[in-house]
Design a protein around this motif. Structure first.
Motif: not given
Length: 262
Positions: A114, A122, A152, A185, A262
């Protein structure tokens, strides 16, 4: 007690009927092995220790009589060597050296990094390295999956395959990114920008760098798979050839760059 007899006793079948009768032999065999190898700092590199079956090594490591400075010392060097080998096997190692022989995994190991950047919080880089032999075994219609990895709470996988290019009617190398059908998820979907890159040797414009081969974006839900059936825009024979620029030390180095939107 001798080494051969100790190994023999520890390999005896542990049936309920025999358990009571052979337990004293098993205990004596474990005690002998611990006494013989209790100073691991001196014998860790010996081929005799490396050749022991896993159950015998477990018996030694489980003992409280080991002569080590701390528990961190026990097998630490070997674990580090194993992890480094899985990341990138040294080309100089002999293929028949049992200490470094890699197992034939059904699911291929990946590394996930990451990247923390102020403007991209992200962003992930997934390394997916394949040996030339693994690639060759895909012909004519094989598939090789990676271990699942997570962005995530979302699970993903990579898939390499040999398939037929319908337009040109030749076999070629394909790479795909997918979300498993049974992935769990907390969210129902995830929007991702993706880019498939590959390392190549000269005379490519930027030597030994990862060059972009395919990119796009997709909103992933369970079962979604994206990718390119002919990622290198060449027939299979050219891709797998000994003079192929895509293999470095007989390893195909792939990286998939992923950015969560996002």
């Amino acid at each position: 007690m001798a080494l051969d007899s100790a190994l023999f006793y520890l390999e005896l079948p542990h049936t309920i009927q025999m358990a009571y009768a052979i337990q004293p032999l098993i205990d004596a065999a474990k005690q002998y092995l611990v006494s013989r190898y209790k100073d691991l700092t001196k014998c860790m590199q010996q081929e005799e220790v490396m050749a022991l079956p896993l159950s015998e090594i477990e018996a030694i490591l489980a003992s409280d009589d080991l002569h080590v400075e701390s528990e961190d010392v026990v097998a630490r060097e070997l674990v580090i060597e194993a992890l480094l080998f899985k990341e990138q096997p040294p080309a100089s190692l002999e293929a028949n050296h049992r200490r470094f022989v890699e197992r034939a995994y059904k699911l291929r190991h990946v590394t996930v990094l990451q990247v923390q950047l102020p403007w991209q919080q992200h962003h992930y880089v997934v390394g997916f390295n394949l040996k030339r032999e693994e690639c060759a075994n895909l012909f004519p219609s094989g598939q090789l999956y990676s271990h699942p990895f997570h962005l995530g709470v979302h699970a993903f996988f990579l898939k390499a395959e040999c398939n037929m290019d319908q337009q040109s009617s030749f076999h070629c190398f394909g790479l795909f990114l997918g979300m498993p059908e049974n992935a769990y998820s907390a969210e129902s979907s995830l929007a991702v920008d993706y880019e498939f890159t590959a390392r190549s040797r000269p005379p490519e414009p930027i030597a030994n760098e990862f060059l972009s081969k395919y990119k796009g974006n997709c909103t992933f839900t369970e079962g979604t798979v994206v990718g390119h059936k002919n990622m290198f825009a060449m027939p299979w024979n050219s891709f797998i050839a000994q003079d192929s620029l895509l293999f470095k030390d007989d390893v195909l180095h792939l990286k998939v760059r992923l950015t969560i939107k996002t």
